[in-house]
Design an enzyme around this catalytic site. Structure first.
Site, mmCIF file in Angstrom:
data_model
loop_
_atom_site.group_PDB
_atom_site.id
_atom_site.type_symbol
_atom_site.label_atom_id
_atom_site.label_comp_id
_atom_site.label_asym_id
_atom_site.label_seq_id
_atom_site.Cartn_x
_atom_site.Cartn_y
_atom_site.Cartn_z
ATOM 1 N N ASP A 26 88.278 -0.042 16.127
ATOM 2 C CA ASP A 26 87.460 -1.121 16.692
ATOM 3 C C ASP A 26 88.097 -2.496 16.492
ATOM 4 O O ASP A 26 88.781 -2.720 15.498
ATOM 5 C CB ASP A 26 86.079 -1.080 16.011
ATOM 6 C CG ASP A 26 85.043 -1.882 16.777
ATOM 7 O OD1 ASP A 26 85.300 -2.251 17.936
ATOM 8 O OD2 ASP A 26 83.968 -2.141 16.203
ATOM 9 N N ASN A 74 81.693 4.250 26.753
ATOM 10 C CA ASN A 74 82.712 3.273 27.152
ATOM 11 C C ASN A 74 82.922 3.178 28.670
ATOM 12 O O ASN A 74 83.547 2.245 29.154
ATOM 13 C CB ASN A 74 84.059 3.570 26.469
ATOM 14 C CG ASN A 74 84.088 3.187 25.001
ATOM 15 O OD1 ASN A 74 84.838 3.759 24.215
ATOM 16 N ND2 ASN A 74 83.280 2.212 24.593
HETATM 17 C C1 FPP Z 1 87.209 -0.493 20.551
HETATM 18 O O1 FPP Z 1 87.504 -1.872 20.474
HETATM 19 C C2 FPP Z 1 88.342 0.213 21.157
HETATM 20 C C3 FPP Z 1 88.268 1.036 22.235
HETATM 21 C C4 FPP Z 1 87.010 1.329 22.949
HETATM 22 C C5 FPP Z 1 89.496 1.670 22.811
HETATM 23 C C6 FPP Z 1 90.459 2.245 21.827
HETATM 24 C C7 FPP Z 1 91.700 2.568 22.560
HETATM 25 C C8 FPP Z 1 92.959 2.383 22.099
HETATM 26 C C9 FPP Z 1 93.273 1.940 20.726
HETATM 27 C C10 FPP Z 1 94.147 2.605 22.984
HETATM 28 C C11 FPP Z 1 94.446 3.995 23.440
HETATM 29 C C12 FPP Z 1 94.429 5.039 22.391
HETATM 30 C C13 FPP Z 1 95.432 5.894 22.054
HETATM 31 C C14 FPP Z 1 95.092 7.016 21.150
HETATM 32 C C15 FPP Z 1 96.833 5.764 22.526
HETATM 33 P P1 FPP Z 1 86.661 -2.901 21.323
HETATM 34 O O2 FPP Z 1 87.289 -3.044 22.669
HETATM 35 O O3 FPP Z 1 85.238 -2.484 21.377
HETATM 36 O O4 FPP Z 1 86.837 -4.220 20.494
HETATM 37 P P2 FPP Z 1 85.777 -5.412 20.365
HETATM 38 O O5 FPP Z 1 84.582 -4.857 19.646
HETATM 39 O O6 FPP Z 1 86.515 -6.426 19.560
HETATM 40 O O7 FPP Z 1 85.462 -5.888 21.755
#
Ligand code: FPP
Length: 246
Positions: A26, A74
Site C-alpha cells: 500500500d 480495485n
Molecule cells: C495499493 O496502493 C497498491 C495497489 C492497489 C497496486 C499494487 C500493484 C503493484 C505494486 C504493481 C504490480 C505488482 C506486481 C506484483 C508486479 P494505493 O494505490 O492504494 O496507494 P494509496 O493508498 O497511496 O493511493
C-alpha cells in the site's frame, strides 16, 4: 545462531525466520502524489519494490511470500490505472518466466483470474505450470482477490461437492475447509505487513490471518526495502505467539 544485525536498531535470527510473510503493498498513490507524479508512476515504483523484496525473500530462504497486487474492489479505479497495474504485472511475469529455472521460485495466484485479459491469464497459468515443481521460495500473487470472495467460493464449491456426494456436510474440519481455498496446502501467514500507515486488513487473507502477527509501518510501499523487511521480521521475532493458549 546466524544473526543479522543492523547497527543497534534491530537483530534478526536468520535461522528462525517466519515461514510465511504476506504483504499489503500500500501507498503507491501517495508516494507518487508527494512527488507530483501520476499514480501510475507510484505503481511502477511499487513493482520495483516488489522485485527487490521478492528477490531478497528468496535469498534469505523465506519459504512463502504472498502479496496483494489487485483486489476484487480495485476495478473501481480509473481504467488507465487498472491498465497500468495489469501491464506491470504482465511485464513482471515475462521476466519471472525467464528467471524461474535459475531461481527455483514457485509462483501461484490467489484470485479469480477469469476477468483478466486472456494473454495475462495465459501468462499466469504458464508461470504456475513452469514453476509447479520448484522448491525455492513460493511467491503467491493475489490478483482479483478478495478474502470474502475466496471464502464464499470455497463454501459454494464445498456445498456443490456435498450435493454430488463427494463431501459429507456433517463432517468438515477447519483443515479440510482450508483445502477449498486458493491457499490450499500453504501454511497460514505468520506475519502480515502493511506499509503506508494504514492499519486495516482490507479483505486480505481473512481466513488465513486468524493467528498472524501484524506489522504496520508509515513507510510507503515504493520506499519499502530489504532493511524494512528485516525490521518487520525482527519485530515478529520479539513477539510471543500463544494461539489462544497462555
Ligand atoms: C495499493 O496502493 C497498491 C495497489 C492497489 C497496486 C499494487 C500493484 C503493484 C505494486 C504493481 C504490480 C505488482 C506486481 C506484483 C508486479 P494505493 O494505490 O492504494 O496507494 P494509496 O493508498 O497511496 O493511493
Amino acid at each position: 545462531m546466524a544473526l543479522f544485525q543492523k547497527k543497534a536498531d534491530y537483530q534478526v535470527d536468520m535461522d528462525h525466520l517466519p515461514q510465511h510473510i504476506a504483504i499489503i503493498m500500500d501507498g503507491n498513490g501517495r508516494w507518487a502524489k508527494k512527488r507530483g507524479l501520476p499514480r501510475t508512476a507510484g505503481h511502477a515504483a511499487g513493482a520495483e519494490t516488489f522485485r527487490t523484496v521478492a528477490t531478497f525473500a528468496k535469498d534469505i530462504g523465506l519459504q512463502y511470500l504472498t502479496v496483494y497486487a489487485f483486489s476484487t474492489e480495485n476495478w473501481k479505479r480509473p481504467p488507465e490505472e487498472v491498465a497500468a497495474i495489469m501491464s506491470l504485472l504482465e511485464k513482471y511475469l515475462h521476466e519471472a518466466i525467464g528467471r524461474m529455472a535459475r531461481d527455483k521460485v514457485k509462483m501461484a495466484f490467489f484470485g479469480d483470474l477469469s476477468p483478466l485479459a486472456p494473454k495475462l491469464q495465459t501468462l499466469c497459468h504458464e508461470t504456475e505450470e513452469i514453476s509447479k515443481g520448484y522448491d525455492g521460495c513460493q511467491v503467491n500473487i493475489c490478483l482479483n482477490y478478495g478474502g470474502r470472495d475466496e471464502v464464499m467460493r470455497a463454501a459454494m464449491a464445498y456445498a456443490q461437492a456435498c450435493v454430488e456426494g463427494r463431501a459429507d456436510p456433517n463432517h468438515l474440519t477447519q483443515e479440510q475447509f482450508g483445502n477449498w481455498l486458493y491457499s490450499a496446502g500453504i501454511p497460514d501467514p505468520d506475519l502480515i505487513i502493511r506499509p503506508s500507515g494504514e492499519q486495516r486488513i482490507s479483505n486480505f487473507l481473512l481466513w488465513q490471518c486468524a493467528y498472524a502477527e501484524f506489522y504496520y509501518t508509515d513507510v510507503l510501499w515504493p520506499d519499502f526495502s530489504k532493511d524494512e523487511l528485516l525490521k518487520a521480521i525482527a519485530s515478529y521475532q520479539n513477539r510471543s505467539r500463544r494461539y489462544g493458549g497462555i
